[in-house]
Write an enzyme that holds these catalytic residues in place. Structure first.
Site, PDB file in Angstrom:
ATOM      1  N   LEU A 138       0.860  -1.173   0.000  1.00 57.38           N
ATOM      2  CA  LEU A 138       0.000   0.000   0.000  1.00 57.38           C
ATOM      3  C   LEU A 138       0.902   1.230   0.000  1.00 57.38           C
ATOM      4  O   LEU A 138       1.983   1.218   0.594  1.00 57.38           O
ATOM      5  CB  LEU A 138      -0.898   0.038   1.248  1.00 57.38           C
ATOM      6  N   ASP A 139       0.469   2.302  -0.660  1.00 57.56           N
ATOM      7  CA  ASP A 139       1.241   3.536  -0.641  1.00 57.56           C
ATOM      8  C   ASP A 139       1.407   4.027   0.794  1.00 57.56           C
ATOM      9  O   ASP A 139       0.590   3.729   1.669  1.00 57.56           O
ATOM     10  CB  ASP A 139       0.536   4.617  -1.467  1.00 57.56           C
ATOM     11  N   LYS A 140       2.432   4.802   1.018  1.00 58.54           N
ATOM     12  CA  LYS A 140       2.725   5.328   2.353  1.00 58.54           C
ATOM     13  C   LYS A 140       1.494   5.959   3.002  1.00 58.54           C
ATOM     14  O   LYS A 140       1.183   5.683   4.163  1.00 58.54           O
ATOM     15  CB  LYS A 140       3.846   6.376   2.259  1.00 58.54           C
TER      16      LYS A 140
END
Length: 321
Positions: A138-140
């Site tokens: 997942l993106d940051k």
């Protein structure tokens, strides 16, 4: 001037990854170092740069420049509060908070999910690299459910389910404007040449990407939507919502930042400014993931509630609009 240390291999084997092949051929280089050399373009196959996961078919010529010094780096275990929502002997499901990077990268060597994983779990798959047990990412600034394999077999089986698109993921998001009540977005996605950290849609080339969406609540300048990605491309949901003119709220990279305020009636200006104080990251949350358990052969689903910032945003708009 330092003399180049170049090694050449004419491949006779087949059906073996290049990183595995070279780790067997080059005794004084670890697999981690080989991966870094490949990614840095110091290892070429038939004159072309490749990925560490490339599978050799036999007949290729590999040229390795080993004179470049690669710093060997290792993950440091860190005591990080992991919100585990499910665990068995095969894998864990974790509720990743917004702001946490999944694995180390440029400028992020600590505080990542990977650092926490090797503190709490022993012998995770790929523990000698930077992605111990990590099957997807997942993106940051995207919160929500993420799976982590505890064994090599589990990692293989879960990866296969992702590859075959047998894992259903559901995201919740706040987007700008009022999209159609439901829709399906299909396009190719490729890297944006003007911004190497971003992606964009294309009608002719790239990787095929498909997203379905439904509008749950329409607040006027903002809407709450549920997103169903049918493929798993990098930044897919963010790119797709931008492509239909409804970028994710507070997503600066994909046109969802404060500059969007001027696109709406002035009656929303004050409220939108207040909203940005609540939501300082892209409003995207991986709310659930479901699939057939690869060992128990039963359907499982793991869900988590919206994080506090998204809850507060929704409450504000329901109260004010």
């Amino acid at each position: 001037m330092k003399k180049k240390q170049v090694k050449t291999f004419d491949v006779e084997e087949s059906k073996i990854r290049i990183d595995n092949y070279l780790s067997l051929k080059i005794e004084d280089a670890s697999r981690t170092k080989i991966k870094k050399l490949i990614l840095d373009g110091q290892i070429l196959v038939d004159g072309q740069q490749v990925k560490p996961s490339m599978v050799l078919s036999g007949g290729e010529r590999i040229i390795c420049d080993l004179s470049v010094k690669i710093e060997e780096s290792f993950l440091e275990p860190e005591e990080i509060d992991l919100q585990i929502i499910y665990e068995d002997e095969h894998f864990v499901a974790i509720n990743k908070p917004a702001g946490m990077v999944v694995h180390p990268g440029n400028g992020n060597s600590s505080g990542t999910l990977a650092n926490g994983l090797i503190h709490y779990f022993n012998n995770l798959p790929n523990s000698d690299g930077f992605r111990p047990g990590i099957v997807h990412r997942l993106d940051k600034d995207t919160s929500g459910v993420i799976l982590v394999a505890k064994t090599d077999d589990s990692h293989h089986r879960l990866s296969k389910l992702f590859k075959e698109r047998k894992i259903k993921k559901v995201y919740e998001s706040i987007v700008w404007g009022s999209p159609n009540s439901s829709g399906k977005i299909e396009s190719f996605i490729k890297r944006d040449k003007r911004n190497k950290t971003a992606f964009k849609t294309s009608e002719i080339d790239g990787k095929k990407a498909v997203t379905r969406y439904e509008v749950v609540d329409d607040y006027g300048a903002l809407s709450k939507v549920v997103l169903y990605p049918e493929t798993g491309r990098t930044h897919q949901l963010r790119v797709h919502m931008k492509s239909i003119g409804h970028p994710i709220f507070s997503d600066d990279k994909y046109s969802g930042g404060v500059q969007m305020i001027k696109s709406f009636h002035t009656k929303y200006t004050s409220l939108l400014k207040r909203t940005f104080k609540i939501a300082s990251r892209q409003m995207l949350h991986a709310s659930s993931i479901s699939f057939t358990h690869p060992f128990l052969n039963k359907r499982v689903e793991f869900s988590v509630d919206n994080p506090l910032d998204m809850q507060n945003l929704i409450k504000l708009w329901k109260d004010e609009v």
